[in-house]
Every structure is written in C-alpha cells, then in structure tokens.
Write an enzyme that holds these catalytic residues in place. Sequence first.
Site, PDB file in Angstrom:
ATOM      1  N   GLY A   1       0.842  -1.190   0.000  1.00  0.00           N
ATOM      2  CA  GLY A   1       0.000   0.000   0.000  1.00  0.00           C
ATOM      3  C   GLY A   1       0.876   1.238   0.000  1.00  0.00           C
ATOM      4  O   GLY A   1       2.104   1.160   0.123  1.00  0.00           O
TER       5      GLY A   1
ATOM      6  N   SER B   1      -0.277   4.515   4.578  1.00  0.00           N
ATOM      7  CA  SER B   1      -1.566   3.814   4.505  1.00  0.00           C
ATOM      8  C   SER B   1      -1.837   3.017   5.776  1.00  0.00           C
ATOM      9  O   SER B   1      -2.984   2.656   6.059  1.00  0.00           O
ATOM     10  CB  SER B   1      -1.613   2.884   3.288  1.00  0.00           C
ATOM     11  OG  SER B   1      -0.598   1.894   3.373  1.00  0.00           O
TER      12      SER B   1
ATOM     13  N   SER C   1       6.165  -1.761  -1.915  1.00  0.00           N
ATOM     14  CA  SER C   1       6.261  -2.711  -3.039  1.00  0.00           C
ATOM     15  C   SER C   1       5.306  -2.304  -4.171  1.00  0.00           C
ATOM     16  O   SER C   1       4.298  -2.973  -4.394  1.00  0.00           O
ATOM     17  CB  SER C   1       6.009  -4.153  -2.582  1.00  0.00           C
ATOM     18  OG  SER C   1       4.852  -4.275  -1.781  1.00  0.00           O
TER      19      SER C   1
END
Length: 200
Positions: free
Chosen positions: A32, A36, A106
């Site tokens: 995310g 987040s 990621s």
Amino acid sequence: MSTNIVWHEASISKEQRREKNKHHSFILWFTGLSASGKSSIANAVAQKLFEQGNQSFVLDGDNIRHGLNKNLGFDEESRKENIRRIGEVSKLFVESGQIVLTAFISPYREDRNVVRALVEDNEFIEVYVQCSVEECERRDPKGLYNKARKGEIPNFTGISAPYEAPANPELVVDSEKFSIEECANQIIEFLVDKEYILKN
C-alpha cells in the site's frame, strides 16, 4: 555467480516445524501507499498472533533499509532488488515454520508476483492496505508527501512514481474506513477461516 555450490537439505523439515508450532507458515505481504498503515497493522496482527502462541516476525521497509538493504536507493531497479531480497528472506522464515509479516510499499505488481512465485501456492497472502493518496497525504506522519510535493524526494510513490494496486489480493483492508485494530481483527479472522492458524 559461483558454480561451486551445492544445496544441503535441512535435518528438520518445514512440515516438522509447522507441526511443532501448531500453525501453518506463510508470508503476509502488506502492500500500500506510504502512510496507509501497513506497518501499524502488521505489528498489530503480529501482537495478536504472539498472544495466541503463534511464531511470527515483522519485516518493516524502513527497518530493513537500516541494515540488509542500506546500500539500495529508491530508483526502480533498487526497489526491485529491495523486494527480491525481502522475498528471499521471507522464504527462509516460511521454511523455518514461522509466519512472516512484511510491510513494504512494493509498488510494482511484477515484483510482488516474483515473491509469490518463490513459495508454494498457500504460502503467500497479499494484503492490500487500501487508502487514498489524499488521506495518506493528510496523515503524512514522516512529512514525506510534503517533501515530495516540493521536489525534495524524487521517485516518491503516489506523487512522482507509480503505485500498482493488487489485481487479485487475497485480502483487502480499508485503513481509511477502519481502525488499525479493526483491520488487524479482519486479518486474524481471515487466517482462522482459512485454517492458517487455530481459533483462539
């Protein structure tokens, strides 16, 4: 790459370790945007797992860059290598019979799929921590979005670099709508329902 290396089988199998731990071993891959809530939720889940007697460990993006990946930058290739290394480390945790929780932005689907391919089908759970860039920027606990807007941080995900949301994650938790505690409970419920862990 050296060719003078030979794989040595471990004296204790993954299955034996799982049997002793009384739970499945797998990767909970939290992805995310920055802010987040990935790390907060991952640690809340880890606390619950610990209290229930499950063996787990959290790999956090910032913490890993203090050691294992401190030589990597934030350009696309460095990000790919960052995730590749974490994938290999996560696989070792799975082999050791533990639950590993990874909290990394990621941003690229391809890189997350590379990690998924390292382990067996039931050993990778992609958890998308869904939160709008507007809300993440409003939170901005590290002041990173502000710096990115000023051009002080290049290649910042969500501002000057892309984020590719998961197409088919195993689990989505909405951190804009639910609290950290509620998101963590949703994940624990999922793991119990799927029989990854025993019901407490």
